[in-house]
Write an enzyme that holds these catalytic residues in place. Structure first.
Site, PDB file in Angstrom:
ATOM      1  CD  GLU A 119      -3.098  -1.334   0.163  1.00 53.40           C
ATOM      2  OE1 GLU A 119      -3.392  -0.621  -0.672  1.00 53.40           O
ATOM      3  OE2 GLU A 119      -3.731  -2.486   0.288  1.00 53.40           O
ATOM      4  CG  HIS A 142      -4.618  -0.318   5.226  1.00 56.26           C
ATOM      5  ND1 HIS A 142      -5.892   0.185   4.644  1.00 56.26           N
ATOM      6  CD2 HIS A 142      -4.228  -0.964   4.802  1.00 56.26           C
ATOM      7  CE1 HIS A 142      -6.192  -0.617   4.873  1.00 56.26           C
ATOM      8  NE2 HIS A 142      -5.309  -1.744   4.765  1.00 56.26           N
ATOM      9  CG  HIS A 144      -7.787  -5.247   7.837  1.00 61.09           C
ATOM     10  ND1 HIS A 144      -6.493  -6.413   7.157  1.00 61.09           N
ATOM     11  CD2 HIS A 144      -7.041  -4.292   6.907  1.00 61.09           C
ATOM     12  CE1 HIS A 144      -6.392  -6.601   6.317  1.00 61.09           C
ATOM     13  NE2 HIS A 144      -6.296  -4.550   5.644  1.00 61.09           N
ATOM     14  CD  GLU A 172     -14.177   9.310  22.511  1.00 59.80           C
ATOM     15  OE1 GLU A 172     -14.860   8.000  22.124  1.00 59.80           O
ATOM     16  OE2 GLU A 172     -13.342  10.004  22.621  1.00 59.80           O
ATOM     17  CG  HIS A 213      -9.116  -3.271   2.453  1.00 55.58           C
ATOM     18  ND1 HIS A 213      -8.730  -3.557   1.273  1.00 55.58           N
ATOM     19  CD2 HIS A 213      -8.605  -3.451   3.465  1.00 55.58           C
ATOM     20  CE1 HIS A 213      -7.154  -3.934   1.733  1.00 55.58           C
ATOM     21  NE2 HIS A 213      -6.807  -3.816   2.707  1.00 55.58           N
TER      22      HIS A 213
HETATM   23  P1  13P Z   1       0.801  -5.900   3.137  1.00 53.95           P
HETATM   24  O1  13P Z   1       1.539  -6.953   3.743  1.00 53.95           O
HETATM   25  O2  13P Z   1       1.774  -5.204   1.838  1.00 53.95           O
HETATM   26  O3  13P Z   1       1.435  -4.348   3.753  1.00 53.95           O
HETATM   27  O4  13P Z   1      -0.798  -5.674   3.260  1.00 53.95           O
HETATM   28  C1  13P Z   1      -1.395  -5.912   3.885  1.00 53.95           C
HETATM   29  C2  13P Z   1      -3.118  -4.671   3.601  1.00 53.95           C
HETATM   30  O5  13P Z   1      -3.420  -4.815   4.564  1.00 53.95           O
HETATM   31  C3  13P Z   1      -3.243  -4.566   2.165  1.00 53.95           C
HETATM   32  O6  13P Z   1      -4.130  -3.509   2.349  1.00 53.95           O
HETATM   33 ZN    ZN Z   2      -5.576  -3.882   3.924  1.00 55.25          ZN
END
Ligand code: 13P
Ligand code: ZN
Length: 280
Positions: A119, A142, A144, A172, A213
């Site tokens: 990413e 980033h 999940h 909040e 995602h």
């Molecule tokens: P990477 O392992 O390449 O960082 O990818 C993980 C991910 O969350 C892809 O969106």
């Molecule tokens: Zn991801």
């Protein structure tokens, strides 16, 4: 030449190790899920590394010239957040964007031949846009986040409606992210295209949701960025609980949300609250 200090003792490595471990423990970064990039000042790097010693140069597929010469510590592609704390030099890398912006130099890390997160386009493009609006910007995370992902199946993906629901789920929220969240369409991850649309959103917001995602957060410090994601994810968790409990009997009203914003001196993103203006 002056003696270099052990980079494993560097504050930025410690922060990366602690944050990845926290995100793993929260269940938001299973397997290799998630990635972090942290913009470093040259003077933070030089006590630990000879900045003229380039280990490898890796091409990027986009124009990163706006970040030429800038240093980042980043997580590796395919690396597991749970493993960073025990093996930082394999799971993390310190990179510098080359002068032409077409590649990155690896100065440290990725010791098993690894590469920066897939990413990286979204991260670097995001840094470019955030730096335009916030000179103190430094971090992109980033992850999940489970309940945020869940909400993208059951809730409207209109970002104004999404933002308002998050604001309503916890008092909040409007104070922490008065600009709301951005939501992009579902797209293939790791591409320049998702990077471009995410970065464009980041001109106005620090949180961008990737439906089905995860989430991207941007901020000036690890604490602030982590806290931003944590606050949105907590609101999404409340939404999950509320939906499971059944019929909603009451919520925080638009007027109450505005009162909160006024009390904390923040300006809510326009077009979300339905407030009739009172003129004296
Ligand atoms: P990477 O392992 O390449 O960082 O990818 C993980 C991910 O969350 C892809 O969106
Ligand atoms: Zn991801």
């Amino acid at each position: 030449m002056s003696e270099k200090r052990d980079i494993l003792t560097a504050p930025f490595i410690q922060e990366m190790a602690k944050t990845t471990a926290n995100l793993y423990r929260l269940g938001w970064d299973e397997r290799n899920g998630g990635n972090i990039s942290y913009l470093l000042k040259e003077e933070e790097v030089t006590p630990y590394l000879d900045i003229h010693e380039v280990k490898r140069t890796l091409p990027t597929k986009f124009d990163g010239s706006a970040l030429a010469g800038k240093y980042f510590i980043v997580t590796g592609s395919g690396k597991y957040f749970k493993n960073v704390i025990d093996a930082p030099s394999i799971n993390l890398g310190l990179i510098r964007v080359t002068d032409d912006g077409q590649s990155v130099d690896v100065l440290w890390g990725f010791e098993d031949g690894g590469t920066p997160t897939s990413e990286l386009p979204s991260h670097l493009m995001g840094h470019i846009e955030r730096l335009k609006v916030d000179p103190n910007h430094r971090i992109i995370i980033h992850c999940h986040a489970s309940n945020i992902i869940g909400m993208t199946y059951t809730h409207s993906l209109d970002e104004r409606i999404f933002s308002k629901t998050l604001w309503q789920m916890s008092t909040e929220c409007i104070v922490v992210f008065p600009e709301g969240v951005g939501v992009v369409p579902w797209m293939v991850p790791g591409t320049d295209a998702i990077g471009e649309i995410t970065a464009k959103k980041m001109r106005d917001v620090r949180l961008v949701i990737w439906p089905h995602h995860g989430i991207f957060g941007a901020g000036t410090s690890m604490d602030e960025t982590f806290g931003l994601i944590e606050t949105a994810e907590k609101a999404a968790q409340i939404y999950t609980i509320v939906c499971a409990q059944g019929e909603v009997k009451q919520t925080i009203t638009d007027q109450q949300l505005q009162d909160l914003a006024d009390a904390f001196g923040v300006v809510p993103r326009e077009g979300i609250l339905a407030i009739s203006k009172v003129t004296n």
